[in-house]
Structure formats: C-alpha cells, structure tokens
Scaffold this motif. Sequence first.
Motif, mmCIF file in Angstrom:
data_model
loop_
_atom_site.group_PDB
_atom_site.id
_atom_site.type_symbol
_atom_site.label_atom_id
_atom_site.label_comp_id
_atom_site.label_asym_id
_atom_site.label_seq_id
_atom_site.Cartn_x
_atom_site.Cartn_y
_atom_site.Cartn_z
ATOM 1 N N VAL A 89 0.839 -1.201 0.000
ATOM 2 C CA VAL A 89 0.000 0.000 0.000
ATOM 3 C C VAL A 89 0.873 1.250 0.000
ATOM 4 C CG1 VAL A 89 -1.705 1.294 1.317
ATOM 5 C CG2 VAL A 89 -1.866 -1.186 1.178
ATOM 6 N N THR A 90 1.840 1.281 0.908
ATOM 7 C CA THR A 90 2.683 2.468 1.009
ATOM 8 C C THR A 90 3.462 2.697 -0.283
ATOM 9 O OG1 THR A 90 3.080 1.556 3.185
ATOM 10 C CG2 THR A 90 4.074 3.663 2.711
ATOM 11 N N GLY A 91 4.000 1.621 -0.852
ATOM 12 C CA GLY A 91 4.792 1.759 -2.076
ATOM 13 C C GLY A 91 4.004 2.415 -3.185
ATOM 14 N N ILE A 92 2.809 1.896 -3.430
ATOM 15 C CA ILE A 92 1.987 2.450 -4.504
ATOM 16 C C ILE A 92 1.675 3.922 -4.235
ATOM 17 C CG2 ILE A 92 -0.308 2.387 -5.539
ATOM 18 C CD1 ILE A 92 -0.166 -0.562 -5.612
ATOM 19 N N ILE A 93 1.289 4.210 -3.009
ATOM 20 C CA ILE A 93 0.892 5.585 -2.694
ATOM 21 C C ILE A 93 2.070 6.544 -2.841
ATOM 22 C CG2 ILE A 93 0.094 7.097 -0.837
ATOM 23 C CD1 ILE A 93 -1.749 4.861 0.027
ATOM 24 N N ILE A 94 3.246 6.116 -2.395
ATOM 25 C CA ILE A 94 4.406 6.997 -2.516
ATOM 26 C C ILE A 94 4.673 7.332 -3.989
ATOM 27 C CG2 ILE A 94 6.923 7.116 -2.241
ATOM 28 C CD1 ILE A 94 5.593 7.523 0.347
ATOM 29 N N GLY A 95 4.626 6.294 -4.829
ATOM 30 C CA GLY A 95 4.851 6.518 -6.266
ATOM 31 C C GLY A 95 3.830 7.484 -6.836
ATOM 32 N N LEU A 96 2.599 7.245 -6.442
ATOM 33 C CA LEU A 96 1.488 8.076 -6.917
ATOM 34 C C LEU A 96 1.675 9.531 -6.497
ATOM 35 C CD1 LEU A 96 -1.186 7.248 -8.315
ATOM 36 C CD2 LEU A 96 -2.234 7.118 -6.052
ATOM 37 N N VAL A 97 1.942 9.718 -5.241
ATOM 38 C CA VAL A 97 2.056 11.070 -4.690
ATOM 39 C C VAL A 97 3.246 11.812 -5.306
ATOM 40 C CG1 VAL A 97 2.616 12.350 -2.585
ATOM 41 C CG2 VAL A 97 0.881 10.564 -2.536
ATOM 42 N N LEU A 98 4.374 11.110 -5.386
ATOM 43 C CA LEU A 98 5.564 11.742 -5.969
ATOM 44 C C LEU A 98 5.262 12.236 -7.378
ATOM 45 C CD1 LEU A 98 8.704 9.602 -5.088
ATOM 46 C CD2 LEU A 98 8.233 11.983 -4.499
ATOM 47 N N THR A 99 4.563 11.404 -8.148
ATOM 48 C CA THR A 99 4.264 11.755 -9.532
ATOM 49 C C THR A 99 3.327 12.946 -9.611
ATOM 50 O OG1 THR A 99 4.441 9.417 -10.006
ATOM 51 C CG2 THR A 99 3.503 10.795 -11.725
ATOM 52 N N ILE A 100 2.257 12.867 -8.837
ATOM 53 C CA ILE A 100 1.268 13.946 -8.888
ATOM 54 C C ILE A 100 1.907 15.272 -8.470
ATOM 55 C CG2 ILE A 100 -0.883 14.785 -7.870
ATOM 56 C CD1 ILE A 100 -1.736 11.838 -7.619
ATOM 57 N N GLN A 101 2.800 15.205 -7.478
ATOM 58 C CA GLN A 101 3.392 16.448 -6.991
ATOM 59 C C GLN A 101 4.477 16.997 -7.905
ATOM 60 O OE1 GLN A 101 4.501 16.039 -2.881
ATOM 61 N NE2 GLN A 101 2.497 16.854 -2.306
ATOM 62 N N SER A 102 5.229 16.126 -8.553
ATOM 63 C CA SER A 102 6.318 16.651 -9.394
ATOM 64 C C SER A 102 5.809 17.145 -10.739
ATOM 65 C CB SER A 102 7.383 15.579 -9.657
ATOM 66 O OG SER A 102 7.397 14.626 -8.667
ATOM 67 N N ARG A 103 4.678 16.626 -11.159
ATOM 68 C CA ARG A 103 4.202 16.913 -12.501
ATOM 69 C C ARG A 103 4.079 18.407 -12.822
ATOM 70 N NH1 ARG A 103 1.598 13.673 -16.227
ATOM 71 N NH2 ARG A 103 0.523 14.935 -17.784
ATOM 72 N N TYR A 107 10.805 -4.852 -3.806
ATOM 73 C CA TYR A 107 9.369 -4.989 -4.017
ATOM 74 C C TYR A 107 8.674 -3.627 -3.893
ATOM 75 C CZ TYR A 107 4.570 -6.407 -2.909
ATOM 76 O OH TYR A 107 3.205 -6.529 -2.877
ATOM 77 N N ALA A 108 9.058 -2.877 -2.866
ATOM 78 C CA ALA A 108 8.469 -1.549 -2.670
ATOM 79 C C ALA A 108 8.821 -0.635 -3.847
ATOM 80 C CB ALA A 108 8.959 -0.935 -1.362
ATOM 81 N N ASP A 109 10.066 -0.726 -4.322
ATOM 82 C CA ASP A 109 10.484 0.079 -5.485
ATOM 83 C C ASP A 109 9.585 -0.219 -6.679
ATOM 84 O OD1 ASP A 109 12.515 1.015 -3.947
ATOM 85 O OD2 ASP A 109 14.109 -0.109 -4.955
ATOM 86 N N ALA A 110 9.377 -1.525 -6.934
ATOM 87 C CA ALA A 110 8.576 -1.919 -8.091
ATOM 88 C C ALA A 110 7.167 -1.364 -7.971
ATOM 89 C CB ALA A 110 8.545 -3.440 -8.202
ATOM 90 N N LEU A 111 6.579 -1.490 -6.779
ATOM 91 C CA LEU A 111 5.220 -0.987 -6.607
ATOM 92 C C LEU A 111 5.188 0.526 -6.674
ATOM 93 C CD1 LEU A 111 3.520 -3.296 -4.006
ATOM 94 C CD2 LEU A 111 3.285 -3.237 -6.471
ATOM 95 N N GLY A 112 6.247 1.168 -6.205
ATOM 96 C CA GLY A 112 6.321 2.626 -6.284
ATOM 97 C C GLY A 112 6.290 3.072 -7.735
ATOM 98 N N ILE A 113 7.045 2.381 -8.578
ATOM 99 C CA ILE A 113 7.070 2.755 -9.994
ATOM 100 C C ILE A 113 5.722 2.475 -10.652
ATOM 101 C CG2 ILE A 113 8.148 2.154 -12.203
ATOM 102 C CD1 ILE A 113 10.781 1.854 -10.558
ATOM 103 N N LEU A 114 5.107 1.374 -10.208
ATOM 104 C CA LEU A 114 3.754 1.084 -10.696
ATOM 105 C C LEU A 114 2.796 2.207 -10.305
ATOM 106 C CD1 LEU A 114 1.778 -1.031 -11.958
ATOM 107 C CD2 LEU A 114 1.367 -1.825 -9.627
ATOM 108 N N GLY A 115 2.905 2.637 -9.039
ATOM 109 C CA GLY A 115 2.059 3.736 -8.562
ATOM 110 C C GLY A 115 2.308 4.997 -9.371
ATOM 111 N N SER A 116 3.566 5.206 -9.696
ATOM 112 C CA SER A 116 3.924 6.387 -10.466
ATOM 113 C C SER A 116 3.274 6.336 -11.861
ATOM 114 C CB SER A 116 5.444 6.442 -10.576
ATOM 115 O OG SER A 116 5.827 7.441 -11.472
ATOM 116 N N TRP A 117 3.254 5.133 -12.435
ATOM 117 C CA TRP A 117 2.609 4.994 -13.752
ATOM 118 C C TRP A 117 1.126 5.315 -13.649
ATOM 119 C CZ3 TRP A 117 -0.789 0.814 -15.374
ATOM 120 C CH2 TRP A 117 -1.138 0.909 -16.731
ATOM 121 N N ILE A 118 0.503 4.826 -12.574
ATOM 122 C CA ILE A 118 -0.913 5.135 -12.369
ATOM 123 C C ILE A 118 -1.086 6.643 -12.258
ATOM 124 C CG2 ILE A 118 -2.878 4.869 -10.795
ATOM 125 C CD1 ILE A 118 -1.662 2.132 -10.003
#
Lengths: 277, 260
Positions: free
Chosen positions: A79-93, A179-190
Amino acid sequence: MKKTIPIPENEMEPMQKMRPKEISVKKKNKLEVFLADVGNATGFVLKVFKNIFGKDFEFNQFLKQCFAIGNQSLGLISVTGIIIGLVLTIQSRPVLVNFGAVSMLPGMVAISIIREMGPVITALICAGKIGSSMGAEIGSMRVTEQIDAMEVSSTNPIKFLIVPRVLAATFMLPLLTLYADALGILGSWIGANIKGDVSFVLFISQAFSGVEFSDLFPAVVKTFFFGAVIGFVGCYKGFNAGRGTESVGIAANSAVVMASLLVIIVDLIAVQITDLL
Amino acid sequence: MNATETNTNEGVVVIQDLTKSFDTTEVLKGITLSLKKGENLVVLGKSGTGKSVLIKCIVRLLKSDSGSIKVLGNEVTELNNTDMNEVRRKIGFLFQGGALYDSMTVRENLEFPLKRMYKNLTKAEVDAKVKEALENVGLPDSIDKMPSELSGGMKKRISLARTIIVDPEIMLYDEPTTGLDPVSSHEISLLINEVQQKYKTSSIIITHDIECAKTVANRIIMLQEGKVYKEGVLSDFENTDDELVNSYFKSQNITNTKTI
Ligand SMILES: Nc1ncnc2c1ncn2[C@@H]1O[C@H](COP(=O)(O)OP(=O)(O)OP(=O)(O)O)[C@@H](O)[C@H]1O
Ligand SMILES: [Mg+2]
C-alpha cells in the motif's frame, strides 16, 4: 518487591558499610546510563557475531523468521509503495510541466524511489512492524523465563532466537525494498495516467533510461544495513527486557524508536559515503 | 566426560556460603546447604527471601557473588560454558511460572529439551518419551494444544512433564503446587514422590504449601532473610516452640478453625 527506602548510614551493619559495591552506588546520570547502554549493546552485537559463524546454524528458525517478516510487512509495504509513487508523480508533474520537461517525469520519480524513498520508507515500516514484534516477542520470552528455560535445556538462546532473527531481517529488507520500489514505480505509472496517457511499456523504458547501476547498487547495499539495524535493535531490546510484564511494552516501544532513529542515521552515513565514491 | 564425573559422598548439590546481591539489595547472605543423593529437600521461606534466586544460582542462570556451589562434584562457579551445559543436562528445572514456550505446541515444548540434549534419538523414541511424560502428568490429550489454550494448573503439569522428560538426576522444583486446587496439588506432590522413586532423582522443592512439604519432604530447610534459619526433618518443624516455624506449620489449622 524491591526496597526503595534507603537505609541510613548509621543503621547499616558494619559489614555492609565495607562492601565496595554499596559505597559506589550513587544515582547514575543520563550520560552514564547512555554509555553503559552503548557498551551493553556493543557486547550484544559481538556475541551475536560470534554465534553467527560456527556450527549448528538454526536454518529452520531462519526460514521461519524470513517468512514471518515477509508475511507481517508485505501488505503494508504494498500500500505504502503504490501511494508513494502516486504522490511523488502527482506532486512533481506541475513543476516539470512548467519547465516543459514532462518526459523526464518517469526517470526522475524512479530515481528518487530507488535511491531514497523505497529503502527508507520500507526500513521505517519494518522498524515499526518487525522491530516492535521482535522486541515484544523476545521481551515476553525474557519476562516469562522462556529464555532461561532454553538456557537450562543446553540451548544457546542467542543462537536459537537472536541469530536467525537478525539474519532474516538483514536478508529480507533488500527484498522488501526491491518490491516496494517496483510498486512505487507502478504507482507512479498510475499517477502519470491520471492527467496523461502513457503506455506501461513506454513508461517503464523511460523510467529505467535514467537509472544507472550506480543508483541501484548503493541503495541495495544500505538496505542490508537497515535490516541488520532493525534486527539487532529489536532483539537487543527484547533480550534485555527487565522484570515484570510492563517491560515487554517498554521493550517493544523503545525498539521502534531506536530502530527508526538508527535507520535515519545509517541512511545519512550511507549517503555521505556514496557521495564520496 | 571428565567435568561431570560424579563424586557424591558429600551430596549431589553442595552449597557453601553462597551470597548474591542485586544492586543495593543483598538477597542471599551466606547460604550453606547440601542435597544428598536420592533425597527430597524442601526449601521453605517467605516471599522474596531469595528461594528462586538460590536455585537459579545452582544452574548458573544467575551468577553468584561469592561462595561455592558444587553440583555432582563440579564447581559451577568455575566451569566453562561447555562443561556447564554438560552439568545442566543432568538437572531438571521447573520454573515458578512454568516458562512454557508459547509459540510452540505442547508436543514441541516437550520435544525441545529432548531433541536438544539427546541429538541422536529416533522419531519413534521421541514420540514414546513425549507420550510417557504426558501420561505421567495425566494430560495425554493436550498434546496438540498451544500453551495459551491450557489452564494454569495444566500449564504447571505440562512444564513438569517437560522437565522430567529428560530423566534428570537432580530436580529443582520452584513452587510446583502454587496456584493449584488442593486435589491437583496433592497429585503433583505424589508425582514428585513418584519421580523420586522411579528415576532415583535427588530434588530440591521450593514451596509455600505445607501439605506438599509434608507429603514430599525427607528433610526441610527454612530460609529467612537470606540465611538458613532452621534445618531438620518434618518432626523437628512440627514440634517446636519457635514462633516463626510455627507460623508456617500451624497456620493451616488456624485458617481451618476460622472457616468453620
Ligand atoms: N534478576 C533480578 N534482578 C534484580 N532483582 C532480583 C532478580 N531476581 C530476584 N530479585 C530480587 O531478589 C529477591 C528475591 O527474589 P526471589 O524471586 O528469589 O524470591 P522468592 O523467595 O522466590 O519469592 P517467591 O516465594 O515470591 O517466589 C527479591 O527482592 C527480588 O526482587
Ligand atoms: Mg520464587
């Protein structure tokens, strides 16, 4: 019950007065307590190292602990991995849009996840989850004399309980981080797909085009140290729990605090060393 | 092995002038006692007089400050760890709180000391031993339970089973009957006698339970404030004018009359 009422000097038996221990006992200040604790912890670490090598490695216990660590933390890390990726992406965009550099988004997010966010977030979650459970489990075994019972059964509790846990934490943390890295990148793609439209394959190739071996390697190496720190602190606090049930809570709590703090400090050191290389 | 060679003319456990303090509290202030071969020695004493500390010093769970502790002829204060483990193999220790491993089933609890102390037993031998030990304590059905599913008395019995399963030469019982109903306590007392006769063990039994003491004791030692206060056989303790002793041995009757 411990007597807390101090015996006045003149009421002591002469024999008692002469005992050197009694005379040297005074209220220890914080620095002394801290130094003593550091000394004890160092002794503990040395003892564990002495028992890692040598015969009779408890392989079953090691596997059991690896499984327990994965089992305890996988959900939370996902859960945390995906959310971190997501948040990082939304904020940097928006920033990148201003500079007209949206195409750099995947690479940038991937680097910050792999270098820093993945390892540290995973380690902090594990410090909370695994550090506390080790502190509580070993602590309650100490308090209820289960560790003593092992010792009188000719079993070295360091070898049976501590070594497998420390090693399991050391080996599992890198895996959990990847594993967290992979999910983070997945979250970032989302995240990237919320306001745009990037195919997964393109996103991944963009993400990894910026990532070099020199990003990945130090990041993985430091997670071994994070794992070792969490394992050592959790076990140390539990193993040295005091008497009485309240010590179990204290052990678990201080394990989390200490492990989290040390993870951050180790990270700082690791960053400094990587910088020098 | 040389280190555990038995020299028991003077006693299987011989303690001389044992002292032990924690920080500022002096708990044991010079205890001298000996456990003879094959006897049940009951140790009485108020809560906090250091009875548990005493037997923990015997197996070196606690390091004594001064004095000598000889177990089967070995000075435990001077043994290295390997030799100490050899000595520990011959000692059964029943912990006051049971100390069952709560992450293991009853079967695993019983197998633990067995497999660790006798590495080359076959599975069938281990199973037979476990079964025998559980039957000895009257709980053969609880074999696959977790300790958390057992009642307090059942835990006591299982930990007793775990202790006797390795056929120790010396047994150290820390309050085996505390917290049990009178019927169960009596059964445990009888079991202690049975262990003594069946396996020819020498035992130290710490207890507050006078009925248990009366059933099992060959000899009694009473501790008071970290010292041996009185030593003798049961009749010495029952027929005396000593107030402290009487407060233990007569209190049972006092409570009886009160409840009528
Ligand atoms: N590991 C320890 N650290 C500090 N103090 C201890 C320790 N173990 C025991 N003590 C202290 O030593 C004293 C004697 O404790 P002990 O457990 O031997 O009492 P006891 O005679 O067994 O009492 P009880 O009948 O209640 O079990 C107590 O004051 C206790 O607080
Ligand atoms: Mg006690």
